[in-house]
Each structure stands twice: as C-alpha cells, then as structure tokens.
Design an enzyme around this catalytic site. Structure first.
Site, PDB file in Angstrom:
ATOM      1  N   ASP A   1       0.810  -1.211   0.000  1.00 23.94           N
ATOM      2  CA  ASP A   1       0.000   0.000   0.000  1.00 23.94           C
ATOM      3  C   ASP A   1       0.844   1.262   0.000  1.00 23.94           C
ATOM      4  O   ASP A   1       2.045   1.240   0.279  1.00 23.94           O
ATOM      5  CB  ASP A   1      -0.945   0.017   1.205  1.00 23.94           C
ATOM      6  CG  ASP A   1      -0.211  -0.044   2.538  1.00 23.94           C
ATOM      7  OD1 ASP A   1       0.820  -0.740   2.609  1.00 23.94           O
ATOM      8  OD2 ASP A   1      -0.673   0.598   3.499  1.00 23.94           O
TER       9      ASP A   1
ATOM     10  N   GLU B   1       0.199  -1.702   5.393  1.00 23.72           N
ATOM     11  CA  GLU B   1       1.217  -1.343   6.377  1.00 23.72           C
ATOM     12  C   GLU B   1       0.992   0.053   6.938  1.00 23.72           C
ATOM     13  O   GLU B   1       1.162   0.295   8.138  1.00 23.72           O
ATOM     14  CB  GLU B   1       2.603  -1.420   5.719  1.00 23.72           C
ATOM     15  CG  GLU B   1       3.775  -1.158   6.662  1.00 23.72           C
ATOM     16  CD  GLU B   1       4.259   0.284   6.651  1.00 23.72           C
ATOM     17  OE1 GLU B   1       5.162   0.601   7.449  1.00 23.72           O
ATOM     18  OE2 GLU B   1       3.726   1.104   5.871  1.00 23.72           O
TER      19      GLU B   1
END
Length: 487
Positions: free
Chosen positions: A79, A146
C-alpha cells in the site's frame, strides 16, 4: 510524461515501478494492486500465494551452486499513503499516479508518489525475474495495509516463511543501514458534539490553515515543520473569547502517520466583529510565517465568508476542546542520547474533525522505549481527562525493533558497502514503524536489516525519489545476494 520513467536505469526496477504507479493501491484499497501482482507472477511463472490477511508471498529457488546459502526474505509493503494537494483532482482508488522525471528526482503531480514502498516492491519483483544474479533461496514478502495499521505483518502466521535473513526494503536514505525502529500506539479521543443555536446577528466564516509541507510523522517529526491543527487551534485560543467566536465544525489532517498540512474550521462571530476577525487572521498569518520562515515559508491562515451553519458548538465544549488541543503533546518529546539526531519518542496530533454527533481526535505516538511510550500515553490521557473527553481509546500498539550489535548480516553488509563505495555505511535506528519489530517477534531466528534508496518527504505530495540512489541501492542489493553466507 510518465513514459520517460520506464527508460531510467536500472530498467529492472523502474519498469516495475512505472507499472505500480498505474495501479491504485491506497491503504485499505489494495485489491487491484494485489490482482496485478498475482497476474504479473503468473505471466513470469513465479510461485505466488496470498495468505488470509492479504500478504503476497513469492518464491524463487536458488541459482545453481547456491543451494546451500542462507535463505533471504525480501520484504516490502503493497500500500501507499494517499495524500494530495487541495487543488488536485485525484481519486486514489481509481486514478493512476501521474509521476514524472524532474532532474535528479522522480516525483508526482500534486499527490504522493508511492515510492514508499513501491521502490521496495519493485526491487523484489526485479530479483524474482533476474537471470544474471547468483543467489540462494529467495522469498519475497509483500505485506498488506502497512501504512494504517501494519495489518499484514500482524496477521502473518509463524512458520510460513523458511528463510533466515530478512532484508526489509522500506528505508529511505541510501547509504544507511537500519538496525532498529520505534514502536507505536494509536489514540482516538472523542467528545460528544453538544450543539447550541447560532447567535443572532452573526456572520459565518471559513478559516483555512494551509501551505505547510507536512510529511512522515516519524521520519520528519523532528524537522520543525508546522502542524496545521496546532496552528489553527492556537488562533482559536487567542481570539475566540475576544471576538465572541463560535465554532460549528473543524476538519484538520487526514492520516495518523502524516503530519497535518491543512486544517479548516467553520466559525461564526457577531456581525460587528467581522472586520476584527479578518484583521486578526492577517496578523496571525504573518506571525506564523515569521516563526516558520525557515521550515514552512508558505504557511498561511485565510478567512472567507461562508453560509451560516445550522448550529454551533456548545460554548463549554468549545472551550474544553480548544484547551485540549492546545495542551496535547505534539512533535518530538525526546531524542536518543546514544544516537545523535535520532528521535526516541514523539506524538503526531494528526486529525481533528467533527462529525454529525461527535468530535474525533487521532494521534500516533512512537517510541523506541516502551516505558517512554507508556508515559507519553499517560500524559495525553491526562490532558483529555482534564478536558472531560467522553472517550479516550488506545489501540493499534506494535513493538519496536531492538538493535542487534552482533548481527552477522550487518557485519557482512558493512563490508560489502565499504568495498563497493569506499566508505562505511551509517548504522541507524529509525523513528518510524518498520514492520521488522512485528515480523521479528513472529520469526525470532531472523537476522534483519532495513535499507533502501533515498526518498524525501514521504506521506506528502512533495514525495520524491532520487534516481541515482536507486541505481546504487540496486547494485548493492545484488552484491549482498551474491555474498550471502552458507547456511
């Protein structure tokens, strides 16, 4: 213009990074990126699986003659942080990143670039398809979500990965080897919205605190940049009573792990105080600019007339909220005595916003010392208890990563860097939440190092990655893989 990125060297990384910029992957919306990665693996005949929390695990056997080497796990996260300038029209769940070459750097037009951690993912992809790098058994772990909670790292099961050495590719200064990181803790504070009638003969105005650089709430927290929430509430504290100002709504910041760049408030004042409000705004704007001229020279506080709201905040609630935001710890709290220039403990007052029925405040605390993190949480709780907040919630805790001075992979990587570049790499601990702390708790046998190319201003639209550093990072990674010791 994006096409020119594909022509940069090393092509093995930049080609992959360009492809990632074309696939939406903001935190919590990684489905399209996950599908892209799995299709890419299939096209390249790479063994790939997705675990139950959305982590992607890819494997590549050792090259001939390297089967007895220790297994390497290359790790990054899928991400990216979705931040954009106010005037930029961009939907991070649908639109590609408009990245371009700007001299020695690659950056994006008006948005975050996603080099954090697209560079690490691209390097892992490049290793998986390389035919000219001798290496032992390779596993590539690409974790999910994350940036907003380390969900993938937290959900990874022990025993799934078989390697011995974790190379985390999520650091942001070439020439630095990271051997430790801070742990973190989220706070969510809520005040129930108690409303009052809009005072008679009032005018409404929108206050806008804008122009700040923002940045990563760990890496950039000690740079002295402004926090838009703090600055906006500083104005409210100084002027609310004198101007008989009433707040109706506030919206400051957007992500826990980004220093807030912009904050807005809808307020009313008696009609006869409208001119004085505008004068006070101009005065405060000049003060902020003078104070932050070296760090945030574009800061500005603006005021514009708006439609009258249907309600304003209860006067007692408004006073308690303003005092709480003013008193909330923010920024660097303590530095590491033994590592000059490295932050030990900090808090980011990230978000202050009103909803229909409450006011929500979000912060992110970081520390490499657990007891210091607990003390900071107690301090924050004390402030909001004094302000009679309705709910104070601490969650999302994750551990730090304690440096291992006897690390074998650290010694090897120091020697390789010295040999390649004729200087010693810097050994660092980072004031950010690398996943190494969580992953190391699940795989205590791993020897771990974090490194990467130079990325400036992650988590802000000023994010950029240095082109030359990507080449050095790639050459260094290849050499490390060649020299990994026998198991």
């Amino acid at each position: 213009m994006s096409e020119t990125i594909r022509d940069l060297q090393p092509k093995a990384i930049w080609e992959n990074f360009y492809k990632l910029t074309q696939v939406p992957r903001p935190s919590n919306h990684e489905e399209k990126a996950r599908e892209f990665m799995m299709n890419w693996a299939k096209e390249n005949q790479i063994d790939a699986t997705i675990d139950e929390v959305g982590n992607i695990i890819m494997r590549k056997p050792a090259t001939p003659g390297m089967e007895n080497r220790k297994g390497i796990i290359l790790q990054g996260h899928l991400d990216m942080v979705p931040q954009k300038n106010e005037d930029k029209v961009h939907d991070f769940t649908k639109d590609p990143i408009d990245a371009y070459v700007d001299g020695e750097w690659v950056r994006a037009k008006g948005t975050t670039l996603g080099a954090d951690n697209g560079m690490g993912v691209s390097a892992g992809m490049a290793v998986l398809t390389a035919t000219d790098i001798p290496h032992g058994p390779i596993e590539v772990l690409i974790t999910a979500t994350e940036e907003t909670g380390m969900d993938g790292a937290n959900g990874l099961k022990p025993g799934v990965l078989k390697g011995d050495i974790l190379l985390n590719l999520d650091s942001e200064t070439e020439g630095e080897l990271y051997v430790g990181c801070a742990g973190g803790l989220d706070s969510t504070i809520e005040f129930d919205y108690k409303e009052a009638a809009v005072p008679a003969d009032s005018k409404a105005f929108k206050l806008s605190l804008k122009g700040l650089k923002g940045g990563h709430s760990g890496m950039d927290i000690n740079l002295g940049r402004g926090n838009s929430n703090k600055l906006l509430f500083r104005f409210l504290k100084a002027n609310a009573k004198a101007l008989d100002l009433r707040m109706a709504a506030v919206n400051g910041g957007s992500l826990r792990n980004a220093i807030p760049r912009e904050s807005f408030a809808l307020v009313t004042v008696p009609s006869e105080n409208a001119g004085q409000l505008q004068a006070k705004v101009a005065e405060a704007s000049a003060i902020y600019k003078a104070e932050l001229i070296e760090k945030d020279p574009d800061v500005k506080l603006l005021v514009e007339e708006a439609e009258l709201p249907a309600r304003v905040m209860d006067a007692d609630l408004q006073e308690r909220l303003i005092d709480a935001i003013m008193g909330c710890p923010n920024g660097t709290v303590r530095m590491i005595d033994s590592m000059p220039g490295t932050v030990e403990t900090s808090n980011n007052l990230a978000i202050v916003k009103t909803t229909e029925d409450k006011i929500v405040i979000n912060t992110l605390m970081r520390s490499s010392v657990e007891t210091a993190k607990d003390y900071l949480a107690d301090s924050l709780q004390a402030v909001f208890e004094l302000a009679k907040a309705d709910r104070i919630i601490f969650d999302g805790a994750y551990p730090g990563w304690k440096p291992n001075p006897h690390s074998a992979i650290l010694k090897l990587m120091q020697e390789i860097y010295q040999k390649m570049y004729h200087k010693a790499p810097e050994i660092m601990a980072v004031h950010a939440g690398l996943e190494c702390g969580i992953l190391g708790a699940k795989y205590p046998n791993w020897d771990m190092i974090s490194f990467g190319p130079t990325i400036c201003h992650p988590h802000s639209p000023d994010e950029k990655v240095n082109i030359a550093s990507v080449g050095k990072f790639w050459d260094y990674l290849k050499e490390v893989l060649k020299e990994v010791p026998v198991k």
